[in-house]
Design an enzyme around this catalytic site. Structure first.
Site, mmCIF file in Angstrom:
data_model
loop_
_atom_site.group_PDB
_atom_site.id
_atom_site.type_symbol
_atom_site.label_atom_id
_atom_site.label_comp_id
_atom_site.label_asym_id
_atom_site.label_seq_id
_atom_site.Cartn_x
_atom_site.Cartn_y
_atom_site.Cartn_z
ATOM 1 N N LYS A 22 0.798 -1.303 -0.044
ATOM 2 C CA LYS A 22 -0.046 -0.114 -0.066
ATOM 3 C C LYS A 22 0.908 1.238 -0.020
ATOM 4 C CE LYS A 22 -1.548 1.775 3.838
ATOM 5 N NZ LYS A 22 -1.262 3.061 4.324
ATOM 6 N N ASN A 23 1.819 1.225 1.023
ATOM 7 C CA ASN A 23 2.813 2.505 1.119
ATOM 8 C C ASN A 23 3.384 2.770 -0.075
ATOM 9 O OD1 ASN A 23 1.237 3.041 3.387
ATOM 10 N ND2 ASN A 23 2.760 2.110 4.744
ATOM 11 N N ARG A 93 -4.400 10.574 3.504
ATOM 12 C CA ARG A 93 -3.201 11.122 4.205
ATOM 13 C C ARG A 93 -2.252 11.283 3.156
ATOM 14 N NH1 ARG A 93 -1.783 13.504 7.971
ATOM 15 N NH2 ARG A 93 0.327 12.891 7.448
ATOM 16 N N CYS A 117 -5.089 11.602 11.499
ATOM 17 C CA CYS A 117 -5.879 10.436 11.747
ATOM 18 C C CYS A 117 -6.026 10.096 13.218
ATOM 19 C CB CYS A 117 -5.495 9.266 10.962
ATOM 20 S SG CYS A 117 -3.939 8.703 11.005
ATOM 21 N N ARG A 122 0.611 14.020 13.136
ATOM 22 C CA ARG A 122 0.929 13.717 11.623
ATOM 23 C C ARG A 122 1.465 15.014 11.113
ATOM 24 N NH1 ARG A 122 -1.169 8.765 9.820
ATOM 25 N NH2 ARG A 122 0.676 8.746 8.635
ATOM 26 N N PRO A 123 2.598 15.779 11.705
ATOM 27 C CA PRO A 123 3.081 16.888 11.174
ATOM 28 C C PRO A 123 3.640 16.926 9.495
ATOM 29 C CG PRO A 123 4.582 16.159 12.710
ATOM 30 C CD PRO A 123 3.099 15.222 12.900
ATOM 31 N N ASP A 125 6.053 19.496 8.946
ATOM 32 C CA ASP A 125 7.041 20.272 8.839
ATOM 33 C C ASP A 125 8.349 19.983 8.046
ATOM 34 O OD1 ASP A 125 6.972 18.530 11.066
ATOM 35 O OD2 ASP A 125 8.962 19.504 11.603
ATOM 36 N N ASP A 305 3.749 0.002 12.229
ATOM 37 C CA ASP A 305 2.443 -0.511 11.735
ATOM 38 C C ASP A 305 1.762 -1.876 12.175
ATOM 39 O OD1 ASP A 305 2.989 1.401 8.710
ATOM 40 O OD2 ASP A 305 2.330 1.723 10.618
ATOM 41 N N ILE A 327 7.083 6.123 17.457
ATOM 42 C CA ILE A 327 7.095 6.850 16.594
ATOM 43 C C ILE A 327 5.517 7.748 16.647
ATOM 44 C CG2 ILE A 327 6.389 6.876 13.764
ATOM 45 C CD1 ILE A 327 9.192 5.923 14.551
ATOM 46 N N ARG A 398 -8.936 -0.342 3.790
ATOM 47 C CA ARG A 398 -8.055 0.463 3.302
ATOM 48 C C ARG A 398 -6.706 0.227 2.866
ATOM 49 N NH1 ARG A 398 -6.987 4.790 7.440
ATOM 50 N NH2 ARG A 398 -5.326 4.950 6.272
HETATM 51 C C1 EPZ Z 1 4.162 6.566 6.646
HETATM 52 O O1 EPZ Z 1 3.569 7.654 6.965
HETATM 53 C C2 EPZ Z 1 3.331 5.363 6.453
HETATM 54 N N1 EPZ Z 1 2.323 5.875 5.460
HETATM 55 C C3 EPZ Z 1 2.749 4.990 7.895
HETATM 56 O O2 EPZ Z 1 1.752 3.923 7.668
HETATM 57 C C4 EPZ Z 1 3.712 4.597 8.777
HETATM 58 O O3 EPZ Z 1 3.212 4.424 10.143
HETATM 59 C C5 EPZ Z 1 4.683 5.549 8.823
HETATM 60 O O4 EPZ Z 1 5.132 5.880 7.555
HETATM 61 C C6 EPZ Z 1 5.992 5.250 9.704
HETATM 62 O O5 EPZ Z 1 6.631 4.015 9.043
HETATM 63 C C7 EPZ Z 1 2.391 5.732 4.098
HETATM 64 O O6 EPZ Z 1 3.626 5.294 3.801
HETATM 65 C C8 EPZ Z 1 1.433 6.235 3.259
HETATM 66 P P1 EPZ Z 1 6.592 9.313 9.151
HETATM 67 P P2 EPZ Z 1 4.245 9.073 7.457
HETATM 68 O O7 EPZ Z 1 6.643 10.649 8.719
HETATM 69 O O8 EPZ Z 1 5.315 8.975 6.202
HETATM 70 C C9 EPZ Z 1 7.274 12.773 12.756
HETATM 71 C C10 EPZ Z 1 -0.307 2.789 7.762
HETATM 72 O O9 EPZ Z 1 -0.814 2.319 8.459
HETATM 73 N N2 EPZ Z 1 7.354 13.575 11.638
HETATM 74 O O10 EPZ Z 1 7.510 8.403 8.644
HETATM 75 O O11 EPZ Z 1 3.383 10.079 7.358
HETATM 76 C C11 EPZ Z 1 6.181 12.676 13.599
HETATM 77 O O12 EPZ Z 1 6.781 12.277 14.931
HETATM 78 C C12 EPZ Z 1 0.344 4.167 7.872
HETATM 79 O O13 EPZ Z 1 0.015 2.115 6.582
HETATM 80 C C13 EPZ Z 1 7.692 14.973 11.828
HETATM 81 O O14 EPZ Z 1 8.041 15.443 12.883
HETATM 82 O O15 EPZ Z 1 4.992 8.746 8.724
HETATM 83 C C14 EPZ Z 1 5.271 11.710 13.119
HETATM 84 O O16 EPZ Z 1 4.565 11.092 14.195
HETATM 85 C C15 EPZ Z 1 0.075 4.660 9.240
HETATM 86 N N3 EPZ Z 1 7.494 15.853 10.874
HETATM 87 C C16 EPZ Z 1 6.166 10.674 12.692
HETATM 88 O O17 EPZ Z 1 7.301 11.231 12.202
HETATM 89 C C17 EPZ Z 1 7.181 15.576 9.636
HETATM 90 O O18 EPZ Z 1 7.289 16.323 8.723
HETATM 91 C C18 EPZ Z 1 5.468 9.944 11.463
HETATM 92 O O19 EPZ Z 1 6.482 9.181 10.864
HETATM 93 C C19 EPZ Z 1 6.915 14.253 9.209
HETATM 94 C C20 EPZ Z 1 6.613 13.276 10.283
#
Ligand code: EPZ
Length: 418
Positions: A22-23, A93, A117, A122-123, A125, A305, A327, A398
């Site tokens: 998916k990702n 997202r 969600c 989910r920032p 920045d 995940d 995370i 999903r």
């Molecule tokens: C991806 O989300 C996945 N989604 C998520 O899977 C997965 O949990 C996550 O990576 C971590 O492996 C997709 O690939 C579509 P992140 P992503 O940015 O990229 C910090 C699922 O169930 N952060 O790696 O949004 C903040 O602490 C989904 O398939 C910042 O601080 O995740 C956040 O909690 C859920 N600033 C954490 O990273 C930013 O600009 C999220 O990790 C971005 C992130």
């Protein structure tokens, strides 16, 4: 809202085949917009998130269509839309990848922020920090990220946190920039390398994807490319958890064992046998798992995940398991539903203390808007004695292709109630 009716308590036995990631798919689809010609993506999972993204791109005017089971053809010629409104993107997202893709393609992008969600704020920045480093002017106005740049210039970008989304979004933006971009402390998840492989098939020059240093040499032009999406390691890991939770024995085909080394090691700690080869994984659960602690980490550590499905394994393990989520700030909401099945779990901030019980008992539960929390409830229902009914099934669908079919193939007594 569809439901999944489960009569649990039987060990899962049999074989299933992993679907495409998916990702990886939700990143490859917007990446196709960067090309000057059509792309063909294979092994694309037919799941909610992918179907929503296909809808979004069609609404934006892209020529995208299914050319057979799991085969998507995307022709970006004539695609001119650089604005993605909230009512469209709020459904997914991963629509934030449109920012990097449209900025690279048009030199400007206006994409509404999809919002969080259930699992955290989910920032974005770090995504925006990357675009600014490439020379874009970026503002956030009324929930819409506006980015524009005459010409994106390569830069060195350090990610304070190895964010998957930020790594991929910056890769998308940097592909057509002038000069070389280096991403330091980049995410190493398997689908980061998969998206890079697809972009390179289109003519991009990305090196080191999958390691913490990614180098992208900007090129003037990308052609359409062909790519087969990698198997979904989170789907595979979820079935591994179901095998251990039910004391069953299953084989998952078309899985890349290397992507699940941390998960295999942890499940062996609970007493499971995990045999792996290049492209299949066989898991034999013990009659009752032993407790084992988990700390979620960035890849190649234990994936966040699979934290939730693992809690369902720990819920009936012998002993106390401490599960720490590093995370996300709020990834235990599903625990309230597990308690309805008789689980004994205390949540303190980012830590769940799971005192395993001998038997879970089936109950009506709700997935709500939490894909992996919903998957955890399916795992628990399969292990629980008696009947469960899991509501909000489309949130689980999903991210899991043909969930009920695959579970039935493993001998589970499940019925999808529309
Ligand atoms: C991806 O989300 C996945 N989604 C998520 O899977 C997965 O949990 C996550 O990576 C971590 O492996 C997709 O690939 C579509 P992140 P992503 O940015 O990229 C910090 C699922 O169930 N952060 O790696 O949004 C903040 O602490 C989904 O398939 C910042 O601080 O995740 C956040 O909690 C859920 N600033 C954490 O990273 C930013 O600009 C999220 O990790 C971005 C992130």
């Amino acid at each position: 809202m569809a439901k999944l009716r489960v009569v649990g308590g039987n060990p899962l036995c049999g074989s299933v085949r992993a679907s495409g990631s998916k990702n990886a798919a939700v990143a490859a689809i917007p990446a196709a917009l960067l090309a000057h010609g059509p792309s063909r993506l294979e092994n694309v999972p037919v799941i909610g998130d992918v179907e929503v993204f296909v809808d979004i791109l069609r609404e934006l005017g892209a020529d995208i269509s299914w050319r057979g089971p799991g085969v998507l053809e995307i022709n970006p010629n004539g695609f001119e839309e650089w604005q993605a409104p909230y009512d469209l993107v709020k459904r997914l997202r991963a629509s934030y990848y449109l920012l990097g893709a449209l900025l690279a393609k048009f030199g400007r992008a206006e994409v509404a922020l999809p919002g969080g969600c259930d699992i955290g704020v989910r920032p974005v920045d770090l995504h925006l920090k990357g675009f600014r480093a490439l020379g874009a002017e970026v503002s956030l106005e009324y929930g819409v990220v506006k980015a524009r740049a005459e010409r994106l210039q390569g830069a060195t970008i350090y990610l304070d946190d190895a964010s998957v989304g930020a790594t991929i979004n910056i890769m998308l933006a940097a592909c057509l920039a002038e000069g070389t971009t280096i991403i330091e402390n980049a995410a190493r998840e398997p689908h980061v390398a998969d998206v890079a492989n697809y972009l390179n098939a289109m003519g991009a020059r990305i090196h080191g994807a999958g390691t913490e240093f990614v180098r992208i040499q900007g090129v003037p032009y990308l052609a359409g490319g062909e790519h087969t999406i990698i198997p979904d390691e989170i789907e595979v890991g979820t079935y591994m958890m179901a095998a251990v939770a039910t004391g069953g024995e299953i084989c998952i085909e078309n899985a890349i064992a290397k992507h699940l080394e941390a998960v295999a090691a942890k499940l062996r700690e609970t007493g499971a046998e995990v045999e792996t080869d290049g492209d299949w994984i066989r898991v034999k659960g013990p009659s009752r798992p032993r407790a084992a602690n988990v700390r979620t980490l960035r890849y190649p550590g234990f994936p966040t995940d699979l934290q939730q499905p693992y809690v369902s394994v720990a819920a009936r393990a012998e002993g106390v398991s401490v599960v720490h989520e590093t995370i996300y700030e709020n990834r235990f909401a599903f625990v309230s539903e597990l308690l309805r099945m008789g689980a004994k779990i205390k949540v303190e901030g980012r830590t769940a203390i799971v005192q395993g019980v001998e038997r879970l008992l089936g109950a009506p539960v709700r997935a709500r808007n939490d894909l992996r929390g919903g998957a955890a409830l399916v795992v628990a229902a399969l292990a629980a004695e008696g009947e469960s009914e899991i509501d909000d099934l489309q949130y689980i669908e999903r991210g899991y292709e043909r969930l009920d079919d695959k579970l039935r193939a493993l001998g589970a007594e499940v019925t999808r109630v529309p």
